[in-house]
Structure formats: C-alpha cells, structure tokens
Design a protein around this motif. Structure first.
Motif, PDB file in Angstrom:
ATOM      1  N   VAL A   1       0.850  -1.171   0.000  1.00 21.70           N
ATOM      2  CA  VAL A   1       0.000   0.000   0.000  1.00 21.70           C
ATOM      3  C   VAL A   1       0.892   1.229   0.000  1.00 21.70           C
ATOM      4  CG1 VAL A   1      -1.701   1.298   1.310  1.00 21.70           C
ATOM      5  CG2 VAL A   1      -1.813  -1.189   1.255  1.00 21.70           C
ATOM      6  N   LYS A   2       0.654   2.116  -0.904  1.00 23.68           N
ATOM      7  CA  LYS A   2       1.419   3.350  -0.961  1.00 23.68           C
ATOM      8  C   LYS A   2       0.782   4.380  -0.040  1.00 23.68           C
ATOM      9  CE  LYS A   2       3.430   3.141  -5.499  1.00 23.68           C
ATOM     10  NZ  LYS A   2       3.692   3.886  -6.711  1.00 23.68           N
ATOM     11  N   THR A   3       1.633   5.092   0.635  1.00 18.95           N
ATOM     12  CA  THR A   3       1.150   6.193   1.478  1.00 18.95           C
ATOM     13  C   THR A   3       1.967   7.432   1.141  1.00 18.95           C
ATOM     14  OG1 THR A   3       2.684   5.637   3.254  1.00 18.95           O
ATOM     15  CG2 THR A   3       0.489   4.674   3.393  1.00 18.95           C
ATOM     16  N   PRO A   4       1.340   8.579   1.176  1.00 24.07           N
ATOM     17  CA  PRO A   4       2.075   9.798   0.828  1.00 24.07           C
ATOM     18  C   PRO A   4       3.106  10.200   1.883  1.00 24.07           C
ATOM     19  CG  PRO A   4      -0.141  10.321   1.528  1.00 24.07           C
ATOM     20  CD  PRO A   4      -0.039   8.836   1.463  1.00 24.07           C
ATOM     21  N   ARG A   5       2.926   9.685   3.081  1.00 23.10           N
ATOM     22  CA  ARG A   5       3.804  10.083   4.163  1.00 23.10           C
ATOM     23  C   ARG A   5       3.923   8.955   5.175  1.00 23.10           C
ATOM     24  NH1 ARG A   5       2.206  15.533   7.141  1.00 23.10           N
ATOM     25  NH2 ARG A   5       3.073  14.973   9.132  1.00 23.10           N
ATOM     26  N   ARG A   6       5.119   8.729   5.660  1.00 25.53           N
ATOM     27  CA  ARG A   6       5.346   7.676   6.648  1.00 25.53           C
ATOM     28  C   ARG A   6       4.861   8.146   8.011  1.00 25.53           C
ATOM     29  NH1 ARG A   6       9.962   6.361  10.142  1.00 25.53           N
ATOM     30  NH2 ARG A   6       9.809   4.163  10.615  1.00 25.53           N
ATOM     31  N   GLY A   7       4.184   7.277   8.721  1.00 29.75           N
ATOM     32  CA  GLY A   7       3.749   7.594  10.070  1.00 29.75           C
ATOM     33  C   GLY A   7       4.941   7.660  11.011  1.00 29.75           C
ATOM     34  N   VAL A   8       4.802   8.392  12.079  1.00 31.99           N
ATOM     35  CA  VAL A   8       5.866   8.525  13.061  1.00 31.99           C
ATOM     36  C   VAL A   8       5.849   7.303  13.963  1.00 31.99           C
ATOM     37  CG1 VAL A   8       6.728   9.895  14.980  1.00 31.99           C
ATOM     38  CG2 VAL A   8       5.738  11.018  13.001  1.00 31.99           C
ATOM     39  N   THR A   9       6.920   6.531  13.895  1.00 32.41           N
ATOM     40  CA  THR A   9       7.026   5.359  14.753  1.00 32.41           C
ATOM     41  C   THR A   9       8.438   5.269  15.299  1.00 32.41           C
ATOM     42  OG1 THR A   9       7.638   3.954  12.897  1.00 32.41           O
ATOM     43  CG2 THR A   9       5.305   4.023  13.469  1.00 32.41           C
ATOM     44  N   THR A  10       8.541   4.800  16.489  1.00 31.93           N
ATOM     45  CA  THR A  10       9.841   4.544  17.100  1.00 31.93           C
ATOM     46  C   THR A  10       9.755   3.209  17.795  1.00 31.93           C
ATOM     47  OG1 THR A  10      10.137   6.895  17.504  1.00 31.93           O
ATOM     48  CG2 THR A  10      11.569   5.421  18.704  1.00 31.93           C
ATOM     49  N   THR A  11      10.668   2.344  17.445  1.00 23.73           N
ATOM     50  CA  THR A  11      10.698   1.049  18.122  1.00 23.73           C
ATOM     51  C   THR A  11      11.535   1.195  19.387  1.00 23.73           C
ATOM     52  OG1 THR A  11      12.705   0.260  17.038  1.00 23.73           O
ATOM     53  CG2 THR A  11      10.601  -0.113  15.884  1.00 23.73           C
ATOM     54  N   PRO A  12      11.363   0.301  20.341  1.00 21.03           N
ATOM     55  CA  PRO A  12      12.195   0.361  21.552  1.00 21.03           C
ATOM     56  C   PRO A  12      13.691   0.296  21.238  1.00 21.03           C
ATOM     57  CG  PRO A  12      10.352  -1.117  21.905  1.00 21.03           C
ATOM     58  CD  PRO A  12      10.335  -0.732  20.453  1.00 21.03           C
ATOM     59  N   LEU A  13      14.064  -0.471  20.226  1.00 20.51           N
ATOM     60  CA  LEU A  13      15.486  -0.559  19.867  1.00 20.51           C
ATOM     61  C   LEU A  13      16.013   0.762  19.331  1.00 20.51           C
ATOM     62  CD1 LEU A  13      15.744  -4.102  18.258  1.00 20.51           C
ATOM     63  CD2 LEU A  13      16.534  -3.355  20.508  1.00 20.51           C
ATOM     64  N   GLN A  14      15.189   1.492  18.576  1.00 17.12           N
ATOM     65  CA  GLN A  14      15.608   2.799  18.081  1.00 17.12           C
ATOM     66  C   GLN A  14      15.805   3.764  19.245  1.00 17.12           C
ATOM     67  OE1 GLN A  14      12.233   3.309  15.475  1.00 17.12           O
ATOM     68  NE2 GLN A  14      13.564   3.327  13.674  1.00 17.12           N
ATOM     69  N   ALA A  15      14.870   3.766  20.169  1.00 19.73           N
ATOM     70  CA  ALA A  15      14.964   4.662  21.318  1.00 19.73           C
ATOM     71  C   ALA A  15      16.190   4.328  22.167  1.00 19.73           C
ATOM     72  CB  ALA A  15      13.694   4.568  22.160  1.00 19.73           C
ATOM     73  N   LEU A  16      16.437   3.048  22.392  1.00 21.32           N
ATOM     74  CA  LEU A  16      17.614   2.656  23.169  1.00 21.32           C
ATOM     75  C   LEU A  16      18.905   2.981  22.432  1.00 21.32           C
ATOM     76  CD1 LEU A  16      16.411  -0.747  24.639  1.00 21.32           C
ATOM     77  CD2 LEU A  16      16.861   1.374  25.893  1.00 21.32           C
ATOM     78  N   GLY A  17      18.878   2.860  21.124  1.00 22.30           N
ATOM     79  CA  GLY A  17      20.053   3.213  20.334  1.00 22.30           C
ATOM     80  C   GLY A  17      20.394   4.682  20.458  1.00 22.30           C
ATOM     81  N   LEU A  18      19.368   5.521  20.450  1.00 20.46           N
ATOM     82  CA  LEU A  18      19.593   6.961  20.632  1.00 20.46           C
ATOM     83  C   LEU A  18      20.075   7.270  22.043  1.00 20.46           C
ATOM     84  CD1 LEU A  18      16.586   8.618  18.771  1.00 20.46           C
ATOM     85  CD2 LEU A  18      19.008   8.866  18.237  1.00 20.46           C
ATOM     86  N   MET A  19      19.519   6.591  23.005  1.00 24.88           N
ATOM     87  CA  MET A  19      19.867   6.884  24.391  1.00 24.88           C
ATOM     88  C   MET A  19      21.252   6.363  24.762  1.00 24.88           C
ATOM     89  SD  MET A  19      16.288   6.217  26.380  1.00 24.88           S
ATOM     90  CE  MET A  19      17.078   6.316  27.954  1.00 24.88           C
ATOM     91  N   ASN A  20      21.600   5.172  24.302  1.00 24.55           N
ATOM     92  CA  ASN A  20      22.814   4.518  24.782  1.00 24.55           C
ATOM     93  C   ASN A  20      23.896   4.336  23.736  1.00 24.55           C
ATOM     94  OD1 ASN A  20      21.599   4.138  27.325  1.00 24.55           O
ATOM     95  ND2 ASN A  20      20.530   2.346  26.544  1.00 24.55           N
ATOM     96  N   GLY A  21      23.608   4.669  22.497  1.00 27.15           N
ATOM     97  CA  GLY A  21      24.558   4.412  21.427  1.00 27.15           C
ATOM     98  C   GLY A  21      25.818   5.256  21.512  1.00 27.15           C
ATOM     99  N   SER A  22      26.945   4.644  21.209  1.00 28.50           N
ATOM    100  CA  SER A  22      28.213   5.371  21.255  1.00 28.50           C
ATOM    101  C   SER A  22      28.264   6.462  20.189  1.00 28.50           C
ATOM    102  CB  SER A  22      29.389   4.407  21.097  1.00 28.50           C
ATOM    103  OG  SER A  22      29.333   3.761  19.841  1.00 28.50           O
ATOM    104  N   PHE A  23      27.589   6.244  19.055  1.00 25.57           N
ATOM    105  CA  PHE A  23      27.556   7.266  18.013  1.00 25.57           C
ATOM    106  C   PHE A  23      26.911   8.543  18.540  1.00 25.57           C
ATOM    107  CE2 PHE A  23      25.248   9.422  14.583  1.00 25.57           C
ATOM    108  CZ  PHE A  23      26.307   9.754  13.759  1.00 25.57           C
ATOM    109  N   VAL A  24      25.771   8.425  19.205  1.00 28.12           N
ATOM    110  CA  VAL A  24      25.071   9.591  19.732  1.00 28.12           C
ATOM    111  C   VAL A  24      25.902  10.259  20.826  1.00 28.12           C
ATOM    112  CG1 VAL A  24      22.966  10.416  20.868  1.00 28.12           C
ATOM    113  CG2 VAL A  24      22.817   8.681  19.099  1.00 28.12           C
ATOM    114  N   GLN A  25      26.581   9.475  21.638  1.00 27.49           N
ATOM    115  CA  GLN A  25      27.457  10.033  22.672  1.00 27.49           C
ATOM    116  C   GLN A  25      28.578  10.859  22.040  1.00 27.49           C
ATOM    117  OE1 GLN A  25      26.929   9.917  25.933  1.00 27.49           O
ATOM    118  NE2 GLN A  25      25.174   8.575  25.797  1.00 27.49           N
ATOM    119  N   ARG A  26      29.176  10.340  20.987  1.00 25.26           N
ATOM    120  CA  ARG A  26      30.243  11.083  20.293  1.00 25.26           C
ATOM    121  C   ARG A  26      29.707  12.354  19.663  1.00 25.26           C
ATOM    122  NH1 ARG A  26      31.386   5.943  18.337  1.00 25.26           N
ATOM    123  NH2 ARG A  26      30.652   6.547  16.268  1.00 25.26           N
ATOM    124  N   GLN A  27      28.521  12.270  19.079  1.00 30.75           N
ATOM    125  CA  GLN A  27      27.937  13.454  18.458  1.00 30.75           C
ATOM    126  C   GLN A  27      27.589  14.512  19.502  1.00 30.75           C
ATOM    127  OE1 GLN A  27      28.040  13.821  15.099  1.00 30.75           O
ATOM    128  NE2 GLN A  27      29.086  11.857  15.329  1.00 30.75           N
TER     129      GLN A  27
END
Length: 93
Positions: A1-27
């Motif tokens: 199904v095509k949609t004009p816009r992606r819905g806003v979703t965040t998985t728990p792994l994405q949130a944990l990656g942002l919170m604990n990821g070394s990349f985000v810490q370096r940035q």
C-alpha cells in the motif's frame, strides 16, 4: 500500500540506540565542543549555541534556565545528549 507520508514510529530498539549508542554520545560531545567554542566559555551562551545548532532555534528562557543549570551541575555534553534525544530533534518536519 502506498502512502504519501510515513507515520511517526519509534521502536524500543531505536529509542535505546539513541539513548545509549556510542555514536550519539560522540555526536553530543562534538556538539558540546562546537557550542563551547562559539560561546567563549560562557555556559548560558554555550547552551543557546547548542540549541541553535541542534534545533535551529534559540533556547527559550525557561529552557535556557533549566539547561544552563544542568550544564553547570553536570557538563554540557549531557545537555547536548538530551537535545539529540529530544522529540523536536528526532521528528523535525
């Protein structure tokens, strides 16, 4: 199904990656370094610079007060980490 816009979703792994990821810490550390260079060592100016760099806008008075206190209590990279994990940063439209 095509949609004009992606819905806003965040998985728990994405949130944990942002919170604990070394990349985000370096940035966050890099953002803090850049903001400190722009501010000449003044904490409030550094916080405002971090807001401008991360969110594209100056910090509001209440944000400046709270983030400035957090930067003095902890360190500026912690404030930058919070900015990079903020909804405003993650879901800029």
């Amino acid at each position: 199904v095509k949609t004009p816009r992606r819905g806003v979703t965040t998985t728990p792994l994405q949130a944990l990656g942002l919170m604990n990821g070394s990349f985000v810490q370096r940035q966050a550390s890099g953002l803090a370094e850049r903001a400190q260079k722009m501010s000449g060592g003044d904490v409030d100016r550094a916080v405002d610079a971090a807001y401008r760099l991360a969110l594209g806008r100056p910090a509001k008075a209440s944000e400046l007060r709270q983030a400035g206190a957090a930067a003095r209590e902890r360190v500026l990279p912690h404030v930058c980490w919070a900015l990079l994990n903020s909804t405003e940063f993650v879901y800029v439209r």
